[in-house]
Design an enzyme around this catalytic site. Sequence first.
Site, PDB file in Angstrom:
ATOM      1  N   ASP A  59       0.824  -1.209   0.000  1.00  0.00           N
ATOM      2  CA  ASP A  59       0.000   0.000   0.000  1.00  0.00           C
ATOM      3  C   ASP A  59       0.859   1.260   0.000  1.00  0.00           C
ATOM      4  O   ASP A  59       1.863   1.342   0.717  1.00  0.00           O
ATOM      5  CB  ASP A  59      -0.890  -0.003   1.246  1.00  0.00           C
ATOM      6  N   TYR A  64       2.037  10.373   0.218  1.00  0.00           N
ATOM      7  CA  TYR A  64       3.211  10.034   1.019  1.00  0.00           C
ATOM      8  C   TYR A  64       4.452  10.669   0.400  1.00  0.00           C
ATOM      9  O   TYR A  64       4.944  10.235  -0.649  1.00  0.00           O
ATOM     10  CB  TYR A  64       3.395   8.512   1.108  1.00  0.00           C
ATOM     11  N   GLN A 187     -10.497   2.472   3.974  1.00  0.00           N
ATOM     12  CA  GLN A 187      -9.271   2.359   4.764  1.00  0.00           C
ATOM     13  C   GLN A 187      -9.359   3.380   5.897  1.00  0.00           C
ATOM     14  O   GLN A 187      -9.354   4.581   5.670  1.00  0.00           O
ATOM     15  CB  GLN A 187      -8.038   2.617   3.899  1.00  0.00           C
ATOM     16  N   LEU A 219      -1.451  -0.431  15.686  1.00  0.00           N
ATOM     17  CA  LEU A 219      -0.612  -0.198  16.872  1.00  0.00           C
ATOM     18  C   LEU A 219      -0.753   1.223  17.394  1.00  0.00           C
ATOM     19  O   LEU A 219       0.024   1.648  18.256  1.00  0.00           O
ATOM     20  CB  LEU A 219       0.855  -0.496  16.544  1.00  0.00           C
ATOM     21  N   LYS A 227       6.560   0.764  24.031  1.00  0.00           N
ATOM     22  CA  LYS A 227       7.611   1.765  24.211  1.00  0.00           C
ATOM     23  C   LYS A 227       7.172   2.944  25.070  1.00  0.00           C
ATOM     24  O   LYS A 227       8.010   3.703  25.558  1.00  0.00           O
ATOM     25  CB  LYS A 227       8.063   2.288  22.843  1.00  0.00           C
ATOM     26  N   GLY A 298       3.250  -0.410   9.028  1.00  0.00           N
ATOM     27  CA  GLY A 298       4.527   0.097   8.530  1.00  0.00           C
ATOM     28  C   GLY A 298       5.615  -0.254   9.529  1.00  0.00           C
ATOM     29  O   GLY A 298       5.327  -0.594  10.681  1.00  0.00           O
TER      30      GLY A 298
END
Length: 350
Positions: A59, A64, A187, A219, A227, A298
């Site tokens: 994708d 981008y 999306q 995430l 983290k 990603g």
Amino acid sequence: MEYRYLGNSGLSVPILGFGNSAACYETLRGGKDMLTPELEDNYFNYTKLCIDAGITFLDTSEFYGFGVGEMLLGKILKRGGWDRDDLVISTKLSPGMIGMIQGLCKKRIKHGIKDSLKRLDLEYVDLLYFHRPDDQTPVLEYVKAVNEIIENEQAFYWGTSVFSPRELEEIFYICEKYGYIPPITDQCNYSMLEREDVEVNLAPLFDRYGFKASVWSPLARGILTGKYNDGNIPPEGKLGKSPWMKSEYNKWIGTRPDKGVRILQSLKALADELGCTQSQLAIAWALKNPDVSIGIFGVSRESQIADNLGALSVMKKLDNVVLERIEKILDNRPTPPLDYRNFTPRAYRR
């Protein structure tokens, strides 16, 4: 690898997809993204690892890096020499690209797909998204334009990205009235921390049209990786470098640090109990939703790919008992709308 159909189409896709938006964050920080040999080498390795593992959905978007993402993917595809029939490639046209005709008018769409295919060095993409809605262009105009693109075999399917239920209802109405091919997916953002759209707002469309979600950021910008479990943002991380990214952290965790940190640490404890990482638990939870066709991720290093793939085995551990434990930890299950026949809430989506 597990496969699902994308929406109500016959297009089979892996439930994990790889996106390259993370290669193009400088634009979002006010800088400029550059296609360097180092970037190409890194992303070639990432892409090869994904494809070797069965992650064949790739994708990108013209947005981008203002074209850098598409050029990057195009160079990688040419370098890898993979069988095009084995891959599902998606890109997106944005209504607000700098230096281009604004919106989703027919002229913009026709030039947009031509330029995207040139940057990708491809004859067609499998899936073309409209990256955001455009309320200044008539729906009939852009629906007709994208159908012409499909007729010209520059794309095979189309979808939307972050469209509202009202906007999608109008699109489906237009498609049904005039006999046009409708979108097969939206999306959208979906994670343990961002649930309203998929579980409430879009749910009637899933039922009515066989529509499905292709979700990004399972995430939650990395917040669910572990983290940030101490409530601090490492200055070297992407959340620390980008004001926009940091605002996402503040929205979910920063405005409620005590509760937010407690949620993250409780998820970590449950992940430890299940024998997986916190990231794997978060991805598996998102993919467990039957309204999700595919989850797109990603990475910034190779090890994250193997970790994300581990979520597939974790899905099998998420039975009803574990899912209910997760609900108690999150304490954010969206309330479905009322059934006004008896003034009681409708059933939860998950």
